[in-house]
Motif scaffolding. Structure first.
Motif, PDB file in Angstrom:
ATOM      1  N   MET A   1       4.996  -1.365   0.207  1.00 27.57           N
ATOM      2  CA  MET A   1       3.929  -2.231   0.663  1.00 27.57           C
ATOM      3  C   MET A   1       3.708  -1.986   2.141  1.00 27.57           C
ATOM      4  O   MET A   1       4.642  -1.855   2.905  1.00 27.57           O
ATOM      5  CB  MET A   1       4.285  -3.693   0.416  1.00 27.57           C
ATOM      6  CG  MET A   1       3.167  -4.624   0.771  1.00 27.57           C
ATOM      7  SD  MET A   1       3.446  -6.373   0.471  1.00 27.57           S
ATOM      8  CE  MET A   1       4.118  -6.407  -1.144  1.00 27.57           C
ATOM      9  N   ASP A   3       2.455  -3.577   5.456  1.00 21.27           N
ATOM     10  CA  ASP A   3       2.182  -4.871   6.047  1.00 21.27           C
ATOM     11  C   ASP A   3       1.474  -4.660   7.370  1.00 21.27           C
ATOM     12  O   ASP A   3       2.089  -4.230   8.341  1.00 21.27           O
ATOM     13  CB  ASP A   3       3.483  -5.655   6.236  1.00 21.27           C
ATOM     14  CG  ASP A   3       3.245  -7.102   6.627  1.00 21.27           C
ATOM     15  OD1 ASP A   3       2.092  -7.456   6.922  1.00 21.27           O
ATOM     16  OD2 ASP A   3       4.221  -7.869   6.640  1.00 21.27           O
ATOM     17  N   ARG A  14      -4.757 -12.601  -3.582  1.00 24.08           N
ATOM     18  CA  ARG A  14      -4.414 -11.360  -4.292  1.00 24.08           C
ATOM     19  C   ARG A  14      -5.696 -10.705  -4.775  1.00 24.08           C
ATOM     20  O   ARG A  14      -6.516 -11.354  -5.418  1.00 24.08           O
ATOM     21  CB  ARG A  14      -3.489 -11.654  -5.466  1.00 24.08           C
ATOM     22  CG  ARG A  14      -2.109 -12.139  -5.038  1.00 24.08           C
ATOM     23  CD  ARG A  14      -1.169 -12.332  -6.227  1.00 24.08           C
ATOM     24  NE  ARG A  14      -1.011 -11.087  -6.977  1.00 24.08           N
ATOM     25  CZ  ARG A  14      -1.313 -10.935  -8.274  1.00 24.08           C
ATOM     26  NH1 ARG A  14      -1.777 -11.931  -8.982  1.00 24.08           N
ATOM     27  NH2 ARG A  14      -1.140  -9.765  -8.878  1.00 24.08           N
ATOM     28  N   ARG A  74      -0.279  -0.750  -1.776  1.00 25.17           N
ATOM     29  CA  ARG A  74      -0.526  -2.180  -1.581  1.00 25.17           C
ATOM     30  C   ARG A  74      -0.503  -2.478  -0.084  1.00 25.17           C
ATOM     31  O   ARG A  74       0.361  -1.990   0.632  1.00 25.17           O
ATOM     32  CB  ARG A  74       0.559  -2.970  -2.309  1.00 25.17           C
ATOM     33  CG  ARG A  74       0.258  -4.424  -2.523  1.00 25.17           C
ATOM     34  CD  ARG A  74       1.332  -5.135  -3.362  1.00 25.17           C
ATOM     35  NE  ARG A  74       1.851  -4.403  -4.497  1.00 25.17           N
ATOM     36  CZ  ARG A  74       1.284  -4.337  -5.710  1.00 25.17           C
ATOM     37  NH1 ARG A  74       0.159  -4.951  -5.940  1.00 25.17           N
ATOM     38  NH2 ARG A  74       1.859  -3.661  -6.683  1.00 25.17           N
ATOM     39  N   VAL A  76      -0.936  -5.694   2.898  1.00 26.68           N
ATOM     40  CA  VAL A  76      -1.010  -7.112   3.234  1.00 26.68           C
ATOM     41  C   VAL A  76      -1.534  -7.191   4.656  1.00 26.68           C
ATOM     42  O   VAL A  76      -0.967  -6.578   5.570  1.00 26.68           O
ATOM     43  CB  VAL A  76       0.365  -7.804   3.124  1.00 26.68           C
ATOM     44  CG1 VAL A  76       0.260  -9.267   3.553  1.00 26.68           C
ATOM     45  CG2 VAL A  76       0.897  -7.711   1.699  1.00 26.68           C
ATOM     46  N   GLU A  89      -3.509  -9.664  -0.080  1.00 30.08           N
ATOM     47  CA  GLU A  89      -2.617  -8.645  -0.632  1.00 30.08           C
ATOM     48  C   GLU A  89      -3.510  -7.767  -1.487  1.00 30.08           C
ATOM     49  O   GLU A  89      -3.932  -8.165  -2.574  1.00 30.08           O
ATOM     50  CB  GLU A  89      -1.515  -9.277  -1.475  1.00 30.08           C
ATOM     51  CG  GLU A  89      -0.583  -8.229  -2.077  1.00 30.08           C
ATOM     52  CD  GLU A  89       0.456  -8.847  -2.976  1.00 30.08           C
ATOM     53  OE1 GLU A  89       1.457  -9.360  -2.457  1.00 30.08           O
ATOM     54  OE2 GLU A  89       0.227  -8.851  -4.212  1.00 30.08           O
TER      55      GLU A  89
END
Length: 148
Positions: A1, A3, A14, A74, A76, A89
């Motif tokens: 992920m 960030d 989401r 992914r 965030v 997200e």
């Protein structure tokens, strides 16, 4: 992920987004109620998988069907236009489009932008900025840092 921010969000949205990156240009859309461009896609409804949401949103926003969906990464990050403390997200997928995409539903504009063109916009989405950095890294032969 990946960030793109370091704080804990007060609220997390989401979403699933389609990554179509061709000749260093990323397919992006702008909703009639937004200033920033973002990936075709959107929020995941209760009971939906990421892939189901992506197929539904692509059909609604671009008026075409998505063929396949391969997970790319992914992110965030702060959610643009959603208020302080709200983050998104964003689950990114690649796939092919069946037909020529056209703005539909709430989509006011569709564009194929380079990273430089995107960054020149007054308002940008942090998740898209991070995605562009990873895609450009991949384009230059390096493994994208934020894509798993």
């Amino acid at each position: 992920m990946h960030d793109a921010t370091s704080s804990t969000p007060e609220r997390l949205i989401r979403a699933a987004g389609l990554v179509r990156f061709v000749d260093r240009r990323l397919l992006l859309v702008r909703a009639d109620y937004q200033t920033a461009f973002y990936l075709p896609g959107g929020k995941i409804d209760p009971g939906e998988t990421e892939v189901q949401a992506l197929h539904r949103e692509v059909r609604e926003e671009l008026g075409v069907d998505l063929v396949g969906a391969e997970f790319l990464g992914r992110y965030v990050a702060d959610a643009v236009g959603q208020g302080d403390g709200v983050q998104v997200e964003l689950s990114c997928y690649t796939g092919e489009l069946e037909g020529v995409p056209e703005p539909a539903a709430e989509i006011a504009e569709l564009a194929w932008l380079t990273r430089e063109e995107y960054l020149a916009h007054r308002v940008t989405a942090p998740a898209i900025v991070a995605l562009f950095a990873d895609l450009d890294g991949d384009f230059h032969g390096n493994r994208p840092a934020g894509l798993h």
